[in-house]
Design an enzyme around this catalytic site. Structure first.
Site, PDB file in Angstrom:
ATOM      1  N   GLU A   1       0.803  -1.222   0.000  1.00 30.64           N
ATOM      2  CA  GLU A   1       0.000   0.000   0.000  1.00 30.64           C
ATOM      3  C   GLU A   1       0.837   1.274   0.000  1.00 30.64           C
ATOM      4  OE1 GLU A   1      -2.742  -0.401   3.251  1.00 30.64           O
ATOM      5  OE2 GLU A   1      -4.153  -1.565   2.028  1.00 30.64           O
TER       6      GLU A   1
ATOM      7  N   GLU B   1       7.194 -21.243   8.357  1.00 26.42           N
ATOM      8  CA  GLU B   1       7.704 -20.384   9.427  1.00 26.42           C
ATOM      9  C   GLU B   1       8.868 -21.028  10.184  1.00 26.42           C
ATOM     10  OE1 GLU B   1       5.405 -20.884  13.558  1.00 26.42           O
ATOM     11  OE2 GLU B   1       4.139 -20.028  11.989  1.00 26.42           O
TER      12      GLU B   1
END
EC number: 4.2.1.126
Length: 322
Positions: free
Chosen positions: A91, A122
């Protein structure tokens, strides 16, 4: 094939993994009460994040220094935490004209993990380390891990620390094991989740708030705004084109027709159009002044340089009053 699971020595002791007394009978409640419990839990998040204001400011200064020096800010995370990093980084392009050479997100499992959960990624500490190993000397590495222990993030922070890069940890575990690998540890204590261990709830909200504050404050410091206006926004659709005109109306105190004319004369550059309107000069004169006063976070009170540019343009082309 069902995996064979062994008992773990490091049991889930951090706060987000504890039972929340307010929701132990959650599944017996009607819909309205379930929603009420969820929303009531969220009301404490803002206070937990606000308590970290000094640390968020310190991390912001690291971000500003890195980008100003030509470096890159690396968000490193997995699962929800990593996806929030991707969201924030993506963004910044339409909002502030900042691309991945300045802020880059690294999600465990790759970009495919944005839409398909790949939770096992992860645990890949080497993959995290490779991110920091490839980073530039002016870069900063920001680890995102609700638990504060994720191996993927640990690898990135440890390698960054080994190389002497600046590091930040954003976690909702006040006792985050990875805090020792960070120059700045932002650890809002959001407490037990309504659904035990579901850190896509309060913990994620807190991390999103931290990222919003940190990245927005950094962009303001880097001169990406004038007043509270997004002067480097990318006007990629009709709504944003109209917003560009509106920003000029608000910033220069002129009407829509005059603002649109100035924007067109400036080739769509809000910066040039704004200086043109503020100084009462043509677009070419404004462009020269803007070029002479580039954004600079070390310029007190005027990081965008537009106030200085308008003052110079105004003095070079004084308005004659009859």
């Amino acid at each position: 094939m069902t995996p064979h699971i062994e008992p773990q020595d490091d049991t889930l002791e951090w706060s987000t993994e504890q039972l929340n007394p307010a929701s132990v009978d959650l599944d017996t409640r009607p819909t309205a009460e379930i929603v009420g419990i969820l929303l009531a839990a969220d009301t404490a998040v803002a206070a937990a994040v606000s308590a970290m204001a000094d640390r968020i400011a310190a991390a912001t200064d690291l971000v500003v220094s890195a980008i100003a020096a030509g470096g890159t800010v690396h968000y490193v995370g997995s699962g929800t935490s990593g996806r929030l990093g991707v969201l924030d980084a993506v963004e910044l392009w339409p909002t502030f004209h900042v691309d991945e050479s300045q802020v880059c997100a690294h999600l465990a499992g790759g970009i495919e993990a944005m839409t398909r959960a790949t939770e096992g990624a992860e645990d890949d500490e080497e993959a995290g380390a490779s991110i920091a190993a490839a980073a530039g000397d002016s870069d900063v590495v920001i680890g995102l891990a609700a638990s504060g222990r994720t191996p993927f993030v640990r690898g990135a922070l440890a390698e960054a620390r080994r190389r002497g890069l600046r590091t930040v940890l954003i976690s909702t575990n006040p006792a985050a094991p990875l805090a020792d690998l960070s120059d700045v540890a932002i650890l809002p204590d959001t407490g037990p989740e309504v659904l035990t261990g579901s850190t896509r709830l309060k913990a994620a909200t807190a991390q999103k708030m931290v990222l919003n504050a940190m990245s927005t404050a950094a962009m303001v410091r880097l001169g990406k705004t004038y007043s509270n206006l997004m002067i480097d926004m990318i006007p990629s659709n009709e709504k944003l084109q109209a917003r560009s005109v509106r920003m000029l109306e608000q910033g220069a105190g002129v009407g829509a027709e005059q603002a649109a004319a100035a924007l067109n004369a400036a080739g769509g550059s809000v910066r040039i159009a704004l200086v043109s309107l503020l100084a009462g000069v043509d677009a070419d004169t404004a462009a020269q002044s803007v070029a002479a006063h580039p954004a600079d976070p070390c310029r007190p009170g005027d990081p965008s340089g537009l106030r200085a540019a308008a003052a110079q343009a105004r003095s070079a082309s004084p308005t004659v009053r009859l």
